[in-house]
Write a protein that holds these residues in place. Structure first.
Motif, PDB file in Angstrom:
ATOM      1  N   GLY A 383       0.830  -1.203   0.000  1.00 22.01           N
ATOM      2  CA  GLY A 383       0.000   0.000   0.000  1.00 22.01           C
ATOM      3  C   GLY A 383       0.859   1.244   0.000  1.00 22.01           C
ATOM      4  O   GLY A 383       1.747   1.423  -0.843  1.00 22.01           O
ATOM      5  N   GLU A 384       0.649   2.103   0.990  1.00 19.48           N
ATOM      6  CA  GLU A 384       1.412   3.346   1.084  1.00 19.48           C
ATOM      7  C   GLU A 384       2.739   3.153   1.811  1.00 19.48           C
ATOM      8  O   GLU A 384       3.566   4.065   1.832  1.00 19.48           O
ATOM      9  CB  GLU A 384       0.577   4.396   1.830  1.00 19.48           C
ATOM     10  N   ASP A 385       2.949   1.984   2.424  1.00 23.23           N
ATOM     11  CA  ASP A 385       4.150   1.750   3.221  1.00 23.23           C
ATOM     12  C   ASP A 385       5.247   1.165   2.352  1.00 23.23           C
ATOM     13  O   ASP A 385       5.066   0.117   1.725  1.00 23.23           O
ATOM     14  CB  ASP A 385       3.846   0.815   4.384  1.00 23.23           C
ATOM     15  N   ASP A 386       6.383   1.842   2.339  1.00 21.19           N
ATOM     16  CA  ASP A 386       7.514   1.428   1.508  1.00 21.19           C
ATOM     17  C   ASP A 386       8.775   1.613   2.340  1.00 21.19           C
ATOM     18  O   ASP A 386       9.072   2.731   2.790  1.00 21.19           O
ATOM     19  CB  ASP A 386       7.570   2.280   0.240  1.00 21.19           C
ATOM     20  N   GLY A 387       9.496   0.512   2.600  1.00 18.26           N
ATOM     21  CA  GLY A 387      10.680   0.660   3.425  1.00 18.26           C
ATOM     22  C   GLY A 387      11.442  -0.628   3.563  1.00 18.26           C
ATOM     23  O   GLY A 387      11.228  -1.597   2.824  1.00 18.26           O
ATOM     24  N   ALA A 388      12.341  -0.646   4.549  1.00 23.69           N
ATOM     25  CA  ALA A 388      13.148  -1.832   4.841  1.00 23.69           C
ATOM     26  C   ALA A 388      13.348  -1.900   6.343  1.00 23.69           C
ATOM     27  O   ALA A 388      13.542  -0.877   7.013  1.00 23.69           O
ATOM     28  CB  ALA A 388      14.491  -1.766   4.114  1.00 23.69           C
ATOM     29  N   THR A 389      13.304  -3.105   6.889  1.00 22.14           N
ATOM     30  CA  THR A 389      13.481  -3.296   8.329  1.00 22.14           C
ATOM     31  C   THR A 389      14.433  -4.457   8.594  1.00 22.14           C
ATOM     32  O   THR A 389      14.530  -5.396   7.796  1.00 22.14           O
ATOM     33  CB  THR A 389      12.142  -3.607   9.032  1.00 22.14           C
ATOM     34  N   TRP A 390      15.126  -4.337   9.711  1.00 14.94           N
ATOM     35  CA  TRP A 390      15.895  -5.460  10.227  1.00 14.94           C
ATOM     36  C   TRP A 390      15.245  -5.910  11.528  1.00 14.94           C
ATOM     37  O   TRP A 390      14.973  -5.102  12.413  1.00 14.94           O
ATOM     38  CB  TRP A 390      17.351  -5.078  10.491  1.00 14.94           C
ATOM     39  N   LEU A 391      14.994  -7.217  11.643  1.00 18.24           N
ATOM     40  CA  LEU A 391      14.359  -7.775  12.829  1.00 18.24           C
ATOM     41  C   LEU A 391      15.185  -8.930  13.358  1.00 18.24           C
ATOM     42  O   LEU A 391      15.656  -9.782  12.587  1.00 18.24           O
ATOM     43  CB  LEU A 391      12.946  -8.271  12.506  1.00 18.24           C
ATOM     44  N   THR A 392      15.358  -8.951  14.673  1.00 16.93           N
ATOM     45  CA  THR A 392      15.906 -10.106  15.370  1.00 16.93           C
ATOM     46  C   THR A 392      14.769 -10.720  16.165  1.00 16.93           C
ATOM     47  O   THR A 392      14.253 -10.096  17.100  1.00 16.93           O
ATOM     48  CB  THR A 392      17.061  -9.701  16.305  1.00 16.93           C
TER      49      THR A 392
END
Length: 583
Positions: A383-392
């Motif tokens: 949708g409107e959300d565009d990004g990158a994440t790092w998760l542990t």
């Protein structure tokens, strides 16, 4: 046209010819024997027919010779059920084939009088070692030799199961007095001492260490003998994935002075590597191809490794893993893996790079626990959300499966619950706690009627939903979710009308199947569910209904469904096609 008509007529004539042949040709044995019982007794009739078998066509001379044999067999059949005071007349009716007429007056059966069944020895102190059932072996019951023999087998089988190899009957008597129609039974069994399990030795090819193989042995020398322990050892070696042949043998003749029975295990390793290729299709993701390569042992300590990949139009993935057997190796293992996954569907995009470590442990009640720690970077657009994440993400999961068959069970169920989360304070970009639950069940009534139910739910707690990656958002709809709607079509929308995924999920389905042929079933179903941002929005789920057909292939049911979504905006008719297990 004429050729087709001629072929049809030939088939029609052939069918009638076969039918006439069945009706005209006499059945072997159908009219060669006439058995008259006075009085009629279905148990006696069944036993006599079982002793005689099928009476073949014979001429008069051969039938008279057969009659002498038949008399002896009928006597055995009557006496086996306790009828000793019978009258029997055999008559051969001449002809070709000849006919044997048997008239039997059974008389009264012999009844049981004195019955004594006893046990002495070490087995008397073992609760699992039981006496035979006396429901059919007590005073006043008719004598039945099969019940008497069954009681003897009960003692012998338990002695073999629990290791009483020097056991025997001190008294085994069946005394019959036909003149007074009374029979007395005395069965006294002496178990003797119980033998012990001795040391285990492996006959192997050296591919795996002896020390590693010994880790499969759950019992220690000196434990009471039990065939169940040996059967479990055999089963776990077979299911380990290392061997193509397993033979477990314990020979009581090799017992030592302490009554320890040595256990010898022969194992032959499977091929060291396998490559599996697969093709599939579903209406959710279209055609797909998969491949898996496994090296079943990398070193003598049982280390495994493998690579898996799957390719379809919206999804592509590849992963590699190493698996370390722990102690004991049949219940504990550690897996280290890394993966790359890419998914592009409609305008949603997700690309993941991850690594994980998992500890698998199977409890004695067959629940499997998985403790995991995975790190993952995901680039996404939803949708409107565009990004990158790092998760542990540390996590824990529990799963359980029970079914009478793996490929196409008639009854069973599956349960799975998973919890995982991340914290910004511990190497993550966003706080997340997610819980998912899955339940599926199946039962079959009267062989032809199958009832299936499934339920899936999930919830996510987070402080920044817009930073939650696409793989951790919930979507519903499709072949395995709510039929009658498109794949991942059910989810909340953003301000621009595009799907953004949900924080909560609940889907359920009920299905009835009728088996109208050996491998074919007709199905009727109703599905309901949705993915939402707030729990109260689940009070108005999307509903789909439909019907379909099932064909049971060697690898699982193939399902073709037509379903209608009942929602005014998203509903409509859809076809769903899938292949795989139902629970």
């Amino acid at each position: 046209m004429w050729l087709r008509l001629l072929a049809t007529n030939k088939a029609w004539l052939l069918g009638w010819g076969l039918l006439l042949l069945v009706l005209v040709v006499p059945r072997v044995g159908a009219s060669n024997l006439e058995l008259i019982l006075e009085p009629e007794n279905s148990a006696v009739r069944t036993n006599v027919e079982a002793y005689l078998g099928e009476v073949a066509n014979r001429n008069t001379r051969e039938m008279r010779r057969y009659a002498r044999f038949a008399r002896g067999e009928i006597e055995k059949a009557l006496e086996a059920l306790g009828y000793y005071n019978y009258q029997m007349e055999l008559t051969v009716e001449e002809g070709d084939p000849a006919r044997l007429r048997v008239v039997v007056e059974t008389g009264e059966p012999v009844m049981l009088g004195y019955v004594s069944i006893g046990l002495v020895g070490e087995a008397l102190q073992q609760p699992e070692f039981t006496l035979p059932s006396t429901a059919q072996l007590r005073r006043g019951q008719p004598l039945n030799h099969s019940h008497y023999e069954s009681a003897k087998r009960h003692f012998r089988n338990q002695a073999l199961t629990y290791g009483y190899f020097s056991s025997g009957f001190t008294v085994q008597e069946l005394l019959i007095d036909p003149e007074v129609d009374i029979a007395d039974i005395t069965l006294h069994f002496d178990s003797g001492p119980r033998y012990r399990l001795g040391p285990v030795s492996f006959d192997h090819e050296g591919k795996l260490d002896e020390a590693f193989l010994q880790r499969f042995v759950r019992f220690v020398p000196g434990m009471p003998y039990s065939t169940q322990q040996l059967a479990e050892l055999s089963r776990e070696l077979r299911e380990s994935g290392y061997f193509r042949e397993v033979l477990v043998d314990a020979d009581p003749d090799e017992v030592d002075e302490d009554l320890h029975v040595p256990v010898e295990v022969l194992v032959r390793a499977r091929k060291p590597r396998t490559l599996n290729l697969g093709l599939g299709f579903s209406t959710d993701i279209g055609p797909r191809a998969s491949a898996g390569w496994v090296q079943h042992w990398v070193n003598p300590r049982g280390l495994r490794r493998g690579v898996d990949t799957q390719v379809s139009e919206p999804q592509q993935s590849i992963s590699g893993w190493y698996e370390f057997p722990l102690d004991p190796p049949m219940t504990d293992k550690l897996r280290i893996s890394s993966s790359v996954e890419n998914e592009y569907f409609n305008i949603q995009r997700s690309r993941r790079y991850g690594a994980a470590i998992q500890w698998f442990y199977r409890h004695s009640n067959n629940w499997e626990r998985v403790l995991s720690l995975r790190g993952e970077r995901e680039e996404f657009r939803v949708g409107e959300d565009d990004g990158a994440t790092w998760l542990t993400l540390p996590g824990i999961g529990y799963g359980y499966f029970q079914g009478d068959r793996r490929v196409d069970p008639t009854r069973g169920y599956r349960l799975q619950i998973d919890v995982e989360g991340s914290r910004q304070d511990y190497f993550s970009d966003v706080d997340i706690l997610q819980v998912t639950f899955l339940a599926r069940g199946l039962t079959t009534l009267w062989d032809h009627h199958r009832f299936l139910a499934r339920f899936r739910a999930g919830g996510t707690a987070t402080n920044e939903f817009n930073r939650v990656p696409a793989s951790l958002r919930f979507f519903a709809g499709g072949d395995q979710s709510v039929r009658g709607y498109g794949y991942q079509e059910l989810a909340p929308e953003g301000s621009d009308g595009r799907l953004i995924g949900g924080r909560y999920l609940a889907t359920a389905g009920l299905e009835y199947q009728y088996a109208f042929a050996e491998r074919w079933r007709w199905a009727f179903f109703v599905d309901a569910g949705d993915a939402v941002l707030e729990p109260e929005d689940l009070q108005e789920p999307k509903v789909g209904v439909g019907t379909g057909i099932r064909w049971v292939s060697p690898v699982g049911p193939l399902r073709l469904d037509i379903a209608q979504g009942l929602d005014d905006d998203l509903g409509g008719w859809r076809i769903h096609f899938t292949l795989g297990p139902e629970i």
